[in-house]
Design a protein around this motif. Sequence first.
Motif, mmCIF file in Angstrom:
data_model
loop_
_atom_site.group_PDB
_atom_site.id
_atom_site.type_symbol
_atom_site.label_atom_id
_atom_site.label_comp_id
_atom_site.label_asym_id
_atom_site.label_seq_id
_atom_site.Cartn_x
_atom_site.Cartn_y
_atom_site.Cartn_z
ATOM 1 N N ALA A 90 0.746 -1.113 0.034
ATOM 2 C CA ALA A 90 -0.099 -0.065 -0.172
ATOM 3 C C ALA A 90 0.794 1.181 -0.009
ATOM 4 C CB ALA A 90 -1.013 0.154 1.136
ATOM 5 N N ALA A 91 1.763 1.156 0.781
ATOM 6 C CA ALA A 91 2.934 2.583 0.902
ATOM 7 C C ALA A 91 3.560 2.613 -0.520
ATOM 8 C CB ALA A 91 3.733 2.200 1.958
ATOM 9 N N PHE A 92 3.989 1.405 -0.867
ATOM 10 C CA PHE A 92 4.532 1.691 -2.306
ATOM 11 C C PHE A 92 3.634 2.142 -3.540
ATOM 12 C CE2 PHE A 92 5.527 -0.172 -6.620
ATOM 13 C CZ PHE A 92 6.899 0.134 -6.685
ATOM 14 N N CYS A 93 2.699 1.721 -3.384
ATOM 15 C CA CYS A 93 1.470 2.299 -4.467
ATOM 16 C C CYS A 93 1.270 3.658 -4.130
ATOM 17 C CB CYS A 93 0.126 1.410 -4.360
ATOM 18 S SG CYS A 93 0.416 -0.256 -5.052
ATOM 19 N N VAL A 94 1.008 4.198 -3.021
ATOM 20 C CA VAL A 94 0.590 5.559 -2.705
ATOM 21 C C VAL A 94 1.751 6.461 -2.887
ATOM 22 C CG1 VAL A 94 0.211 7.144 -0.638
ATOM 23 C CG2 VAL A 94 -1.086 5.136 -0.867
ATOM 24 N N LEU A 95 3.232 6.021 -2.729
ATOM 25 C CA LEU A 95 4.304 6.962 -2.794
ATOM 26 C C LEU A 95 4.650 6.967 -4.364
ATOM 27 C CD1 LEU A 95 6.379 5.854 -0.056
ATOM 28 C CD2 LEU A 95 5.675 8.120 -0.355
ATOM 29 N N MET A 96 4.408 5.836 -5.251
ATOM 30 C CA MET A 96 4.494 5.792 -6.742
ATOM 31 C C MET A 96 3.644 6.894 -7.204
ATOM 32 S SD MET A 96 7.334 4.547 -7.138
ATOM 33 C CE MET A 96 7.453 4.437 -9.029
ATOM 34 N N VAL A 97 2.188 6.659 -6.764
ATOM 35 C CA VAL A 97 1.056 7.774 -7.222
ATOM 36 C C VAL A 97 1.673 9.258 -7.057
ATOM 37 C CG1 VAL A 97 -1.123 8.423 -6.957
ATOM 38 C CG2 VAL A 97 -0.682 6.144 -7.486
ATOM 39 N N PHE A 98 2.102 9.394 -5.898
ATOM 40 C CA PHE A 98 2.646 10.878 -5.539
ATOM 41 C C PHE A 98 3.710 10.998 -6.441
ATOM 42 C CE2 PHE A 98 1.629 10.734 -0.620
ATOM 43 C CZ PHE A 98 0.120 10.634 -0.764
ATOM 44 N N ALA A 99 4.532 10.394 -6.730
ATOM 45 C CA ALA A 99 5.952 10.556 -7.606
ATOM 46 C C ALA A 99 5.322 10.837 -8.836
ATOM 47 C CB ALA A 99 6.800 9.555 -7.498
ATOM 48 N N TRP A 100 4.254 10.047 -9.245
ATOM 49 C CA TRP A 100 3.729 10.094 -10.776
ATOM 50 C C TRP A 100 2.999 11.661 -10.977
ATOM 51 C CZ3 TRP A 100 -1.867 9.451 -11.565
ATOM 52 C CH2 TRP A 100 -2.256 9.583 -12.896
ATOM 53 N N ARG A 101 2.237 12.017 -9.852
ATOM 54 C CA ARG A 101 1.464 13.218 -9.944
ATOM 55 C C ARG A 101 2.367 14.512 -9.678
ATOM 56 N NH1 ARG A 101 -2.677 13.685 -12.161
ATOM 57 N NH2 ARG A 101 -2.922 15.357 -11.426
ATOM 58 N N LEU A 102 3.557 14.175 -9.193
ATOM 59 C CA LEU A 102 4.602 15.293 -8.632
ATOM 60 C C LEU A 102 5.309 15.562 -10.153
ATOM 61 C CD1 LEU A 102 6.004 14.611 -5.299
ATOM 62 C CD2 LEU A 102 4.791 17.014 -6.157
ATOM 63 N N VAL A 103 5.381 14.539 -10.908
ATOM 64 C CA VAL A 103 6.149 14.551 -12.149
ATOM 65 C C VAL A 103 5.337 15.236 -13.196
ATOM 66 C CG1 VAL A 103 7.027 13.483 -14.289
ATOM 67 C CG2 VAL A 103 7.856 12.705 -12.063
ATOM 68 N N LEU A 104 4.001 14.980 -13.127
ATOM 69 C CA LEU A 104 2.933 15.512 -14.114
ATOM 70 C C LEU A 104 2.949 17.177 -13.516
ATOM 71 C CD1 LEU A 104 0.024 13.102 -14.339
ATOM 72 C CD2 LEU A 104 1.924 13.715 -15.971
ATOM 73 N N HIS A 105 3.017 17.543 -12.328
ATOM 74 C CA HIS A 105 2.816 18.895 -11.855
ATOM 75 C C HIS A 105 4.089 19.586 -12.023
ATOM 76 C CE1 HIS A 105 1.073 21.810 -9.244
ATOM 77 N NE2 HIS A 105 2.196 22.160 -8.511
ATOM 78 N N GLY A 106 5.131 19.189 -12.073
ATOM 79 C CA GLY A 106 6.559 19.582 -12.403
ATOM 80 C C GLY A 106 6.344 19.847 -13.888
ATOM 81 N N LEU A 107 6.005 18.847 -14.780
ATOM 82 C CA LEU A 107 5.999 19.243 -16.361
ATOM 83 C C LEU A 107 5.160 20.509 -16.460
ATOM 84 C CD1 LEU A 107 5.895 15.810 -17.519
ATOM 85 C CD2 LEU A 107 7.930 17.250 -17.788
ATOM 86 N N GLN A 108 3.875 20.499 -15.893
ATOM 87 C CA GLN A 108 3.050 21.692 -15.969
ATOM 88 C C GLN A 108 3.651 22.775 -15.585
ATOM 89 O OE1 GLN A 108 -0.674 21.202 -14.143
ATOM 90 N NE2 GLN A 108 -1.428 23.462 -14.625
ATOM 91 N N GLN A 109 4.655 22.816 -14.331
ATOM 92 C CA GLN A 109 4.992 24.140 -13.784
ATOM 93 C C GLN A 109 6.084 24.500 -14.769
ATOM 94 O OE1 GLN A 109 6.144 22.454 -9.972
ATOM 95 N NE2 GLN A 109 4.727 23.806 -8.967
ATOM 96 N N ALA A 110 6.802 23.593 -15.470
ATOM 97 C CA ALA A 110 8.063 24.191 -16.336
ATOM 98 C C ALA A 110 7.317 24.721 -17.594
ATOM 99 C CB ALA A 110 8.761 22.590 -16.604
ATOM 100 N N GLY A 111 6.304 24.092 -18.051
ATOM 101 C CA GLY A 111 5.673 24.614 -19.323
ATOM 102 C C GLY A 111 5.203 25.812 -19.055
#
Length: 148
Positions: A90-111
């Motif tokens: 459960a912790a692995f899945c939640v942390l990987m979702v956080f990582a995925w969302r942070l990458v998407l958020h970072g890409l949006q911020q960079a754009g």
Amino acid sequence: MRHLVGGLEIVSGLLLVALMSVTGMDVIGRYLFDRPLPGAFEMTELLLAALVFAALPLVSRSGGHVEVDLLDSLLPPGARRALLWIGAAAAFCVLMVFAWRLVLHGLQQAGDGARSISLGIPFAPVSFFGAAGCAVAALFGLVRAIRA
């Protein structure tokens, strides 16, 4: 892995020293010279975010997260192992979702070119650093469960 842990410990320590320095300079400037450190609030926010994401893998590796084990001693060893694996998964899945969302958020911020208001510090690198911290924390938690 040992070099990664050592690097995270050094980065966490440096971020903590930087955070204390900014806070100290701001307080001294504000109360002794009536001149607060410009951008201290922004620097504090960004340094604290980076510190959390740098230390998160270290906490996952050492098992320092809050765990409730009220009934742990009443369960047979097989059930305890199963609960350990369920928690780790459960912790692995939640942390990987956080990582995925942070990458998407970072890409949006960079754009968008998102930057802090007074100092103009770009936000995207902090988001990418957070994504990396979450991913490493997820892997460290999984390795810890495997070793247990």
